[in-house]
Design a protein around this motif. Structure first.
Motif, PDB file in Angstrom:
ATOM      1  N   ALA A  50       0.847  -1.187   0.000  1.00 28.44           N
ATOM      2  CA  ALA A  50       0.000   0.000   0.000  1.00 28.44           C
ATOM      3  C   ALA A  50       0.883   1.237   0.000  1.00 28.44           C
ATOM      4  O   ALA A  50       1.987   1.220   0.563  1.00 28.44           O
ATOM      5  N   GLY A  51       0.397   2.314  -0.634  1.00 29.99           N
ATOM      6  CA  GLY A  51       1.173   3.542  -0.663  1.00 29.99           C
ATOM      7  C   GLY A  51       0.418   4.682  -1.309  1.00 29.99           C
ATOM      8  O   GLY A  51      -0.735   4.535  -1.740  1.00 29.99           O
ATOM      9  N   ILE A  52       1.062   5.844  -1.386  1.00 29.83           N
ATOM     10  CA  ILE A  52       0.466   7.028  -1.978  1.00 29.83           C
ATOM     11  C   ILE A  52       1.450   7.650  -2.959  1.00 29.83           C
ATOM     12  O   ILE A  52       2.656   7.400  -2.901  1.00 29.83           O
ATOM     13  N   GLY A  53       0.907   8.484  -3.861  1.00 29.68           N
ATOM     14  CA  GLY A  53       1.763   9.131  -4.844  1.00 29.68           C
ATOM     15  C   GLY A  53       0.970  10.082  -5.707  1.00 29.68           C
ATOM     16  O   GLY A  53      -0.038  10.647  -5.281  1.00 29.68           O
ATOM     17  N   GLY A  54       1.419  10.266  -6.938  1.00 29.12           N
ATOM     18  CA  GLY A  54       0.756  11.182  -7.850  1.00 29.12           C
ATOM     19  C   GLY A  54       1.047  10.812  -9.285  1.00 29.12           C
ATOM     20  O   GLY A  54       1.861   9.931  -9.571  1.00 29.12           O
ATOM     21  N   GLY A  55       0.354  11.488 -10.203  1.00 25.40           N
ATOM     22  CA  GLY A  55       0.532  11.162 -11.608  1.00 25.40           C
ATOM     23  C   GLY A  55       0.325  12.365 -12.507  1.00 25.40           C
ATOM     24  O   GLY A  55      -0.103  13.435 -12.066  1.00 25.40           O
ATOM     25  N   THR A 113       3.796   7.753 -10.036  1.00 24.74           N
ATOM     26  CA  THR A 113       4.823   7.215  -9.141  1.00 24.74           C
ATOM     27  C   THR A 113       4.275   7.202  -7.727  1.00 24.74           C
ATOM     28  O   THR A 113       3.566   8.134  -7.316  1.00 24.74           O
ATOM     29  N   THR A 114       4.560   6.132  -7.002  1.00 23.26           N
ATOM     30  CA  THR A 114       4.076   5.979  -5.636  1.00 23.26           C
ATOM     31  C   THR A 114       5.189   5.441  -4.746  1.00 23.26           C
ATOM     32  O   THR A 114       6.099   4.736  -5.208  1.00 23.26           O
ATOM     33  N   ILE A 115       5.098   5.773  -3.479  1.00 17.94           N
ATOM     34  CA  ILE A 115       5.943   5.170  -2.450  1.00 17.94           C
ATOM     35  C   ILE A 115       5.080   4.152  -1.719  1.00 17.94           C
ATOM     36  O   ILE A 115       4.006   4.488  -1.209  1.00 17.94           O
ATOM     37  N   ILE A 116       5.515   2.885  -1.699  1.00 13.37           N
ATOM     38  CA  ILE A 116       4.699   1.839  -1.091  1.00 13.37           C
ATOM     39  C   ILE A 116       5.481   1.094  -0.009  1.00 13.37           C
ATOM     40  O   ILE A 116       6.718   1.034  -0.030  1.00 13.37           O
ATOM     41  N   TYR A 117       4.719   0.529   0.921  1.00 18.27           N
ATOM     42  CA  TYR A 117       5.267  -0.414   1.895  1.00 18.27           C
ATOM     43  C   TYR A 117       4.772  -1.797   1.495  1.00 18.27           C
ATOM     44  O   TYR A 117       3.576  -1.998   1.274  1.00 18.27           O
ATOM     45  N   GLN A 118       5.690  -2.753   1.403  1.00 17.38           N
ATOM     46  CA  GLN A 118       5.346  -4.102   0.935  1.00 17.38           C
ATOM     47  C   GLN A 118       5.772  -5.153   1.961  1.00 17.38           C
ATOM     48  O   GLN A 118       6.893  -5.110   2.472  1.00 17.38           O
ATOM     49  N   ARG A 119       4.873  -6.076   2.243  1.00 14.19           N
ATOM     50  CA  ARG A 119       5.169  -7.187   3.160  1.00 14.19           C
ATOM     51  C   ARG A 119       4.878  -8.495   2.430  1.00 14.19           C
ATOM     52  O   ARG A 119       3.797  -8.675   1.858  1.00 14.19           O
TER      53      ARG A 119
END
Length: 265
Positions: free
Chosen positions: A132-137, A152-158
């Motif tokens: 999950a993450g947030i960003g813009g386009g 482009t988004t910054i996400i955290y992945q598990r």
């Protein structure tokens, strides 16, 4: 958490969601054209695969569903892909991948977005993965016959794997991997008059800690119209992961031919 139970529940939920949304968009088909300040639905449902009896009795099926709802204020796009395959009676692929992109002011040149997704993969021994993450386009091109957007988004992945293994890049032994990634992505299509249509979506996901730890995803398709809303689809889906469990492929590539039923863009 029992990830095998979670796997079953997610697959059941995905199938139910596909059926529910399909009927919902069908009921609302008269609203499929974009009308300002009113909800608009689009759907794209594809079934493809192949059967080979060259001594190995190879069977592979791939199902893809894309559903979008929104107006000039917001839009929500859900993509679900399920792939199952076997050689003789042995299951080789049993993979489910889904992600959701929610954006505000989707018709503006620049827009914010949120991205979330999950994955289960027998191919790569992934018991359960979420991100999950947030960003813009930005809309680079937005015409009737040509669309191109960059996000482009910054996400955290598990990721929870089926077994513990040595991560040579990060120097750890683990069955669970937590990492922050950046996700630059290209998405668009080219419409050739009233004939064939070329669609694509691709991204790369490097780790913010070590660039050698990265994922790549690409989905490319040529759609040839048959009748209204029905297309013959020649598609290529490819994925690459630099860190995988033992005996799992880093690169996976599927070329398939199938049928697509869709409305809208």
């Amino acid at each position: 958490m029992n990830f095998k139970v979670a796997r079953l529940k997610i697959k059941c939920f995905g199938i139910q969601l596909l059926v529910a949304i399909f009927f919902l968009v069908d009921v609302n088909a008269q609203n499929t054209s974009v009308v300002r300040d009113s909800l608009a639905w689009t759907y794209d449902i594809t079934a493809s695969g192949f059967i080979s009896d060259d001594g190995n009795q190879r069977v592979l099926f791939n199902n893809l569903g894309v559903f979008t709802v929104g107006n000039t204020t917001w839009s929500d796009r859900v993509v679900m892909n399920y792939q199952v395959g076997k050689v003789r009676r042995e299951i080789k692929e049993n993979d489910f991948f889904a992600y959701n992109i929610f954006r505000l002011h989707p018709e503006d040149k620049y827009f914010p977005l949120a991205l979330a997704g999950l994955e289960l993969s027998k191919t790569r021994a992934i018991d359960f993965r979420w991100f999950a993450g947030i960003g813009g386009g930005i809309h680079l091109m937005d015409k009737e016959s040509l669309k191109l957007e960059f996000t482009t988004t910054i996400i955290y992945q598990r990721t929870n794997y089926d077994l513990a293994f040595n991560d040579a890049i990060n120097g750890t032994v683990e069955d669970t991997k937590n990492v922050w990634r950046i996700t630059p992505r290209l998405f668009g299509f080219t419409q050739f008059l009233k004939g064939p249509r070329f669609e694509y979506e691709c991204w790369v996901q490097p780790s913010l800690e070590k660039l050698e730890d990265y994922h790549v995803y690409g989905n490319f398709a040529l759609l040839v119209p048959v009748i209204e809303k029905l297309f013959v689809r020649l598609g290529w889906i490819m994925t690459y992961e630099s860190i995988v469990a033992p005996s799992s492929p880093k690169f996976d590539s599927i070329i398939n031919i199938g049928l697509t039923f869709k409305n809208g863009k």
